[in-house]
Scaffold this active site. Sequence first.
Site, short mmCIF file in Angstrom:
data_model
loop_
_atom_site.label_atom_id
_atom_site.label_comp_id
_atom_site.label_asym_id
_atom_site.label_seq_id
_atom_site.Cartn_x
_atom_site.Cartn_y
_atom_site.Cartn_z
N SER A 94 40.90 35.62 42.01
CA SER A 94 40.65 36.92 42.63
C SER A 94 39.37 37.57 42.12
CB SER A 94 41.83 37.86 42.37
OG SER A 94 42.13 37.95 40.99
N HIS A 104 40.16 43.36 36.82
CA HIS A 104 38.93 42.67 37.22
C HIS A 104 37.66 43.38 36.74
CE1 HIS A 104 42.06 41.40 40.12
NE2 HIS A 104 41.45 40.23 40.02
N ASP A 133 41.96 48.31 36.13
CA ASP A 133 42.14 47.07 36.90
C ASP A 133 41.92 45.89 35.97
OD1 ASP A 133 41.91 46.55 40.24
OD2 ASP A 133 41.42 44.84 38.94
#
Length: 315
Positions: free
Chosen positions: A244, A155, A153
């Site tokens: 995000s 993040h 990912d």
Amino acid sequence: MTGKWMMAYEKNLDAKVPWRDPSVKLWGGLTYHLFGEAREGAVVGTDGWLYTTEEFQAAAEDTVEIAVKVEYIRQVRDKLAKDGAHLVVALVPAKTRIYPEHLGHLLVPAVKSNVYENFRQRLEAAGVPAPDLFRAMQAEKGEGARSLFLRTDTHWTPYGAAVAARTLAPAVKALRPDLPPTAYHESAGAPVARRGDLLRYVPVPEGVGPAPDTVREPEYTRTDEGGSGLLGDVTLAVTLVGTSYSAETKDNVWHFGAALAQALGTEVLNAAQEGKGPIVPMREYLSSQDRRDNPPQIVVWEIPERFLRISYPKE
């Protein structure tokens, strides 16, 4: 490296043919295993690690764009100061900067090596506190240490978000805001497999390709009397704006906003938005009803390093 072969194959395959998806996955599995490629948007490192291509991009215009960002942050600082609020920037280091050991043959342009620290120092010189999240995360690395970024990912992990929150808290408190006290209990959910957003660039059959991450999603529960929901007219002193990495969405398992609230010992108004980068959410927040209804003492602005070179339309 950028999956050009695969993109060309998909473009030439009619979307209406029934065997399109299996064919794309079969081709995806072949290109992943034979060439170590993902589709345009991600690159494949070693040990099942994926990275966004954004962290490998550089252009001659980047220096100008980064200077524009610094100037806009100064403007935001001044606008907030007119209402008595302070700005603190949470500059999120690139995943490639924290985990270069999984890059394998991939090379980050040398021109990007000092971008994080140079930008952070320019903010500090402008009077905008920007705690060194890179150094804090580096200090948490080591054999057996918990991961700070998700492997599949773009993040950070819940732990990476918590490290960032703990690093930011002293800088916020040093500004001496009047923080209505709250208390939180943190508990971790059961380990679950989670497919990261970068896996969509590796369309391979089930069981092929990088394994999903395993995540224990944290839950932050208020333990003081305010946790009953009887907040009355309490105004939240801290507002979080960002991307995000902060926004509370269905895909957010890291809960940076809640980790920041726990680290500060006060509730945080989360005005972050997903999919808009760091600039647009701040523009919208500055003119929002949320800001008028809940004038902050501190605004924490989360800005990922990989967005520093991205330009945005003028207001």
